[in-house]
Enzyme design. Structure first.
Site, mmCIF file in Angstrom:
data_model
loop_
_atom_site.group_PDB
_atom_site.id
_atom_site.type_symbol
_atom_site.label_atom_id
_atom_site.label_comp_id
_atom_site.label_asym_id
_atom_site.label_seq_id
_atom_site.Cartn_x
_atom_site.Cartn_y
_atom_site.Cartn_z
ATOM 1 N N CYS A 48 0.859 -1.206 0.000
ATOM 2 C CA CYS A 48 0.000 0.000 0.000
ATOM 3 C C CYS A 48 0.887 1.246 0.000
ATOM 4 O O CYS A 48 0.722 2.135 0.843
ATOM 5 C CB CYS A 48 -0.976 0.012 1.163
ATOM 6 S SG CYS A 48 -1.952 -1.487 1.290
ATOM 7 N N HIS A 49 1.830 1.260 -0.910
ATOM 8 C CA HIS A 49 2.720 2.404 -1.050
ATOM 9 C C HIS A 49 3.406 2.343 -2.416
ATOM 10 O O HIS A 49 3.344 1.314 -3.116
ATOM 11 C CB HIS A 49 3.767 2.456 0.057
ATOM 12 C CG HIS A 49 4.488 1.161 0.305
ATOM 13 N ND1 HIS A 49 5.217 0.511 -0.646
ATOM 14 C CD2 HIS A 49 4.571 0.395 1.417
ATOM 15 C CE1 HIS A 49 5.731 -0.578 -0.131
ATOM 16 N NE2 HIS A 49 5.353 -0.699 1.119
#
Ligand code: TYD
Length: 132
Positions: A48-49
């Protein structure tokens, strides 16, 4: 290219199998770091980055997981379920790893040393940066 699947090639004989990861053979970058994700709890998404500087090679060396890849324009979902196949991710790709099977081990090779400053962990900021 933002991502690609790489067939790693396998050395196999009567004893079993061996896979080697080597720069310019089956890994497109100089390997500076390796980490692995395991014991992932049910329903958890990791990643999630996006990373400004790092390239990655993701390999499900045991079990499976899914990877959502987003380059700011389109989204793809890749199912990683074999130690024979690596997912290459270029810089500035938003990634989410999820649906980890029981006992999944996701090994990640990186082209950089760990540096929190090169992480973009806010999706709106990622969109802004990637569409500049
Ligand atoms: P984190 O970035 O949250 O993992 P994910 O990729 O799933 O989002 O990393 C978890 C912790 O581990 C965080 O404290 C940073 C640390 N870490 C390192 O020290 N070195 C590394 O190479 C990585 C990937 C993480």
């Amino acid at each position: 290219m933002n991502y690609k699947l790489i067939d790693l090639g396998v050395f196999g004989d009567d004893r079993g199998k061996l896979i080697s990861l080597e720069k310019n053979n089956n890994c497109p970058f100089d390997i500076k770091r390796c980490f692995y994700i395991f014991d992932t709890k049910n329903g958890i998404a990791r990643g999630c980055h996006a990373n400004k500087n790092s390239e990655f090679l993701l390999i499900a060396i045991n079990g499976s997981c899914k990877v959502k890849i987003d380059d700011g324009k389109k989204t793809e979902i890749v199912n990683l379920n074999s130690p024979h196949t690596a997912l290459y991710l270029n810089r500035m790709v938003w990634k989410e790893m999820y649906d980890f099977s029981y006992n999944a081990i996701l090994m990640v090779l990186a082209s950089t040393l760990y540096d929190e400053k090169e992480y973009i962990r806010d999706y709106e900021m990622f969109l802004e940066e990637v569409n500049k």
